[in-house]
Scaffold this active site. Structure first.
Site, PDB file in Angstrom:
ATOM      1  N   HIS A 138       6.132   4.216  13.947  1.00  0.00           N
ATOM      2  CA  HIS A 138       6.609   5.133  12.903  1.00  0.00           C
ATOM      3  C   HIS A 138       5.482   5.733  12.057  1.00  0.00           C
ATOM      4  O   HIS A 138       5.726   6.614  11.238  1.00  0.00           O
ATOM      5  CB  HIS A 138       7.546   4.386  11.947  1.00  0.00           C
ATOM      6  CG  HIS A 138       6.829   3.361  11.106  1.00  0.00           C
ATOM      7  ND1 HIS A 138       6.527   2.108  11.575  1.00  0.00           N
ATOM      8  CD2 HIS A 138       6.338   3.415   9.849  1.00  0.00           C
ATOM      9  CE1 HIS A 138       5.886   1.429  10.643  1.00  0.00           C
ATOM     10  NE2 HIS A 138       5.753   2.193   9.580  1.00  0.00           N
ATOM     11  N   HIS A 164      12.770   4.956  14.303  1.00  0.00           N
ATOM     12  CA  HIS A 164      12.645   5.308  12.887  1.00  0.00           C
ATOM     13  C   HIS A 164      13.376   6.622  12.619  1.00  0.00           C
ATOM     14  O   HIS A 164      13.366   7.528  13.445  1.00  0.00           O
ATOM     15  CB  HIS A 164      11.164   5.447  12.529  1.00  0.00           C
ATOM     16  CG  HIS A 164      10.883   5.468  11.068  1.00  0.00           C
ATOM     17  ND1 HIS A 164      11.022   6.602  10.294  1.00  0.00           N
ATOM     18  CD2 HIS A 164      10.470   4.489  10.222  1.00  0.00           C
ATOM     19  CE1 HIS A 164      10.707   6.314   9.045  1.00  0.00           C
ATOM     20  NE2 HIS A 164      10.371   5.053   8.968  1.00  0.00           N
ATOM     21  N   GLU A 194      -1.924   5.204   3.007  1.00  0.00           N
ATOM     22  CA  GLU A 194      -1.929   3.805   2.590  1.00  0.00           C
ATOM     23  C   GLU A 194      -3.307   3.281   2.188  1.00  0.00           C
ATOM     24  O   GLU A 194      -3.432   2.508   1.236  1.00  0.00           O
ATOM     25  CB  GLU A 194      -1.339   2.931   3.697  1.00  0.00           C
ATOM     26  CG  GLU A 194       0.156   3.078   3.896  1.00  0.00           C
ATOM     27  CD  GLU A 194       0.540   4.228   4.796  1.00  0.00           C
ATOM     28  OE1 GLU A 194       1.737   4.429   5.049  1.00  0.00           O
ATOM     29  OE2 GLU A 194      -0.377   4.960   5.264  1.00  0.00           O
ATOM     30  N   ARG A 209       2.636   7.684  10.130  1.00  0.00           N
ATOM     31  CA  ARG A 209       2.387   9.110   9.965  1.00  0.00           C
ATOM     32  C   ARG A 209       1.188   9.577  10.791  1.00  0.00           C
ATOM     33  O   ARG A 209       1.214  10.661  11.376  1.00  0.00           O
ATOM     34  CB  ARG A 209       2.147   9.390   8.472  1.00  0.00           C
ATOM     35  CG  ARG A 209       2.029  10.856   8.087  1.00  0.00           C
ATOM     36  CD  ARG A 209       1.656  10.958   6.614  1.00  0.00           C
ATOM     37  NE  ARG A 209       2.639  10.303   5.763  1.00  0.00           N
ATOM     38  CZ  ARG A 209       3.639  10.936   5.150  1.00  0.00           C
ATOM     39  NH1 ARG A 209       3.788  12.225   5.305  1.00  0.00           N
ATOM     40  NH2 ARG A 209       4.483  10.276   4.380  1.00  0.00           N
ATOM     41  N   GLU A 253      -0.508  -9.036  -1.616  1.00  0.00           N
ATOM     42  CA  GLU A 253      -1.167  -8.536  -0.402  1.00  0.00           C
ATOM     43  C   GLU A 253      -2.322  -7.603  -0.774  1.00  0.00           C
ATOM     44  O   GLU A 253      -2.468  -6.504  -0.250  1.00  0.00           O
ATOM     45  CB  GLU A 253      -0.187  -7.833   0.537  1.00  0.00           C
ATOM     46  CG  GLU A 253      -0.696  -7.703   1.959  1.00  0.00           C
ATOM     47  CD  GLU A 253       0.262  -6.952   2.865  1.00  0.00           C
ATOM     48  OE1 GLU A 253       0.796  -7.585   3.782  1.00  0.00           O
ATOM     49  OE2 GLU A 253       0.461  -5.735   2.670  1.00  0.00           O
ATOM     50  N   ASP A 299       0.793  -1.231   0.000  1.00  0.00           N
ATOM     51  CA  ASP A 299       0.000   0.000   0.000  1.00  0.00           C
ATOM     52  C   ASP A 299       0.825   1.281   0.000  1.00  0.00           C
ATOM     53  O   ASP A 299       0.365   2.323   0.450  1.00  0.00           O
ATOM     54  CB  ASP A 299      -0.928  -0.001   1.219  1.00  0.00           C
ATOM     55  CG  ASP A 299      -0.176  -0.254   2.529  1.00  0.00           C
ATOM     56  OD1 ASP A 299       1.048  -0.028   2.572  1.00  0.00           O
ATOM     57  OD2 ASP A 299      -0.820  -0.679   3.504  1.00  0.00           O
TER      58      ASP A 299
END
Length: 368
Positions: free
Chosen positions: A207, A240, A130, A209, A116, A94
């Site tokens: 990590h 990260h 995503e 967003r 996936e 994604d």
């Protein structure tokens, strides 16, 4: 058949590596194209699986945004696809690389295979970007490789033809079983000094967003509290590199006894760290899929998940980003042996480690 395999980030590399290795093993004509949407973390995964890309678009820029990534992938992959003329282009998951490469393939009338496929939250801003990346990729895809029956049903509900959907399992389990080594010992990153036999290790990865800012403050504050109230617990956090993550992590967790802030790890040692951990707290999709194979309970640090199979199977629990909730659920697993055992012994719903072989079999039977 000639296949083009495209990926640009660490998670994509991990999940596409078994497919690339299976294609190589069978001697199928192919090209590996990396966009380097994430540079350093991608390179680590290429080294871990001994994959040498044929093309490296090297698009990553300092403080890049989604506009740059989308446009750069779309423009830079065009001449490669025009030159190589593959029968199928394979993308995974994604990411913005996934969507933009699929769009380029559509413009050139090259069939797309989506590894996936079918994951959904149905909230276009969670996870961002995503969720929309995968929905748009579905519209561009010809071969939908769904990891589970739940993902297949999502695609059917959206009008995808049944003959174009294939339930394969998730390739991340293939990758995990290729790498895990129970005899592994740590030498670097300060982990060699940790007593994995006597201490209970909480592994943290965070990590995403959508967790930047206050949600991440809640996550890290909860983690600090769990360590402080359990003397036999140590926490390891591969931080990260995103500055939004780095600052909050250092403000809340730096200098706390028994909290180890380390650099991002290569995939091979990271898998061993998962295997040696007692409990995993994560907002990563891949870790939700991998940890159950290793018998590790997972607390998912997100409001929603596109991987409900793990929640339904009881291998993971969705706890969000609220400090008190994370502490309560984490402490329950640290204090209640029965609750811990119930999660740790559930079967992994994401497959048996043979997904890559199924994907290649399908492509050989369906592609010219």
């Amino acid at each position: 058949m000639k296949a083009a395999v495209v990926f640009g980030t660490r998670p994509e590399a991990i999940k596409m590596a078994p497919v690339v290795k299976e294609i190589e093993r069978r001697g199928i004509d192919h090209v590996v194209i990396v966009t380097a949407q994430h540079r350093e973390m991608l390179d680590q995964k290429l080294d871990a699986f001994d994959i040498e890309p044929h093309y490296d678009l090297n698009i990553m820029r300092h403080n890049q945004d989604l506009f740059h990534v989308t446009a750069a992938v779309l423009n830079d992959i065009k001449p490669v696809l025009e030159k190589e003329q593959p029968n199928v282009l394979l993308v995974q998951g994604d990411t913005t690389t996934t969507f933009a490469a699929s769009l380029a393939s559509f413009y050139l009338k090259i069939p797309v295979g989506h590894v996936e496929a079918g994951l959904r939250t149905w909230n276009k801003f969670d996870p961002f970007p995503e969720e929309i990346n995968r929905q748009l990729t579905t519209r561009l895809t010809d071969f939908h490789f769904a990891p589970t029956n739940w993902a297949k049903q999502n695609l059917l509900n959206e009008g995808v033809k049944p003959d174009n959907i294939f339930v394969t399992g998730n390739t991340v389990i293939d990758a995990l079983l290729m790498i895990v080594d129970p005899t592994y010992t740590f030498a670097g990153d300060g982990l060699g000094r940790i007593d994995f036999e006597e201490k209970r290790i909480i592994l943290l990865t965070s990590h995403r967003r959508e967790n930047f800012g206050e949600p991440m403050v809640g996550i890290f504050s909860a983690c600090r509290q769990l360590v402080e109230q359990n003397a036999d617990v140590e926490m390891i956090y591969p931080v990260h590199p995103n500055p939004n993550v780095q600052k909050i992590a250092k403000d809340i967790l730096s200098g706390v006894p028994r909290v180890h802030l380390i650099k991002p790890m290569e995939y091979r040692p990271f898998v061993q760290l998962m295997n040696k951990s007692y409990l995993i707290l994560t907002d990563s999709g891949g870790v939700q899929e991998e940890a159950p194979t290793l018998g590790k309970p997972v607390l998912v640090l997100r409001k929603t998940t596109e991987r409900p199979e793990a929640i339904e199977a009881g291998t993971a629990k969705l706890v969000g980003t609220d400090r008190d909730t994370i502490v309560r659920e984490g402490q329950r697993l640290l204090s209640d042996a029965n609750a811990y055992r119930e999660m740790a012994t559930k079967a992994n719903p994401y497959g048996d480690g043979k997904a890559a072989g199924r994907i290649v079999d399908i492509l050989l039977s369906r592609c010219p």
